[in-house]
Design a protein around this motif. Structure first.
Motif, PDB file in Angstrom:
ATOM      1  N   SER A   1       0.818  -1.338  -0.236  1.00 14.36           N
ATOM      2  CA  SER A   1       0.089  -0.158  -0.125  1.00 14.36           C
ATOM      3  C   SER A   1       0.811   1.299  -0.195  1.00 14.36           C
ATOM      4  O   SER A   1       2.327   1.842   0.891  1.00 14.36           O
TER       5      SER A   1
ATOM      6  N   ASP B   1       1.167   5.586   0.649  1.00 14.62           N
ATOM      7  CA  ASP B   1      -0.116   6.639   1.282  1.00 14.62           C
ATOM      8  C   ASP B   1       0.706   7.828   1.213  1.00 14.62           C
ATOM      9  O   ASP B   1       1.939   8.112   0.954  1.00 14.62           O
ATOM     10  N   LEU B   2       0.074   8.712  -0.037  1.00 12.01           N
ATOM     11  CA  LEU B   2       1.192   9.595  -0.756  1.00 12.01           C
ATOM     12  C   LEU B   2       0.131  11.058  -0.375  1.00 12.01           C
ATOM     13  O   LEU B   2       0.629  12.570   0.071  1.00 12.01           O
ATOM     14  N   SER B   3      -0.078  10.745   0.787  1.00 14.66           N
ATOM     15  CA  SER B   3      -1.274  11.940   1.303  1.00 14.66           C
ATOM     16  C   SER B   3      -0.758  12.863   2.361  1.00 14.66           C
ATOM     17  O   SER B   3      -0.768  13.649   2.734  1.00 14.66           O
ATOM     18  N   GLY B   4       0.070  11.997   3.256  1.00 18.95           N
ATOM     19  CA  GLY B   4       0.580  12.684   4.537  1.00 18.95           C
ATOM     20  C   GLY B   4       2.161  13.635   3.816  1.00 18.95           C
ATOM     21  O   GLY B   4       2.899  14.320   2.645  1.00 18.95           O
ATOM     22  N   GLU B   5       2.496  14.391   4.531  1.00 20.20           N
ATOM     23  CA  GLU B   5       4.195  14.738   4.406  1.00 20.20           C
ATOM     24  C   GLU B   5       4.831  14.199   4.240  1.00 20.20           C
ATOM     25  O   GLU B   5       6.250  14.294   3.593  1.00 20.20           O
TER      26      GLU B   5
ATOM     27  N   ASN C   1       5.945  10.180   1.945  1.00 23.90           N
ATOM     28  CA  ASN C   1       5.121   9.201   1.933  1.00 23.90           C
ATOM     29  C   ASN C   1       5.531   8.022   2.268  1.00 23.90           C
ATOM     30  O   ASN C   1       5.963   7.546   2.739  1.00 23.90           O
TER      31      ASN C   1
END
Length: 120
Positions: A101, A103-107, A109
């Motif tokens: 998985s 996740d590139l949504s936060g500060e 990755n």
């Protein structure tokens, strides 16, 4: 207590550092420490799976497609003799799959790779 009987925080010779990955203590390079942690976790999964089955090293060598001495190296945790790719291949041959998985949504990755036992 330290070997000389002093407490670490009262003795400047002993410096305690809290780490998340034991390999951070052994390697100056955080990348190498992460790879070693991943490899060791893979070996733990493989060894536990082998021990849960009633098979010999010879039988496991046939499943993995390697010689019995290579299986012995694996079961002894000789990480330097195996690449991450080889350990992943062994895991798949033993009935595991990998799910990733991203996740590139936060500060930061985040890429996660999970090993999952299939019904094989």
């Amino acid at each position: 207590m330290c070997p000389d009987g002093n407490k670490p925080d009262n003795n400047p010779r002993y410096v305690m550092k809290r780490v998340n990955n034991i390999f951070e203590v052994l390697y100056d390079c955080p990348i190498k420490a992460s790879v070693m942690e991943y490899e060791s976790n893979l070996v733990i999964v493989l060894v536990e799976e082998f021990r849960s089955k009633a098979i010999t090293q010879k039988e496991l060598s046939e499943v993995l497609g390697v010689s019995q001495p290579r299986v012995s190296d694996l079961l002894q945790g000789k990480l330097s003799k195996f690449s991450v790719e080889m350990l992943m291949e062994f895991a798949m041959k033993m009935g595991f799959k990998f799910e990733r998985s991203l996740d590139l949504s936060g500060e930061e990755n985040t890429l996660s790779l999970n090993i999952i036992k299939t019904s094989k």
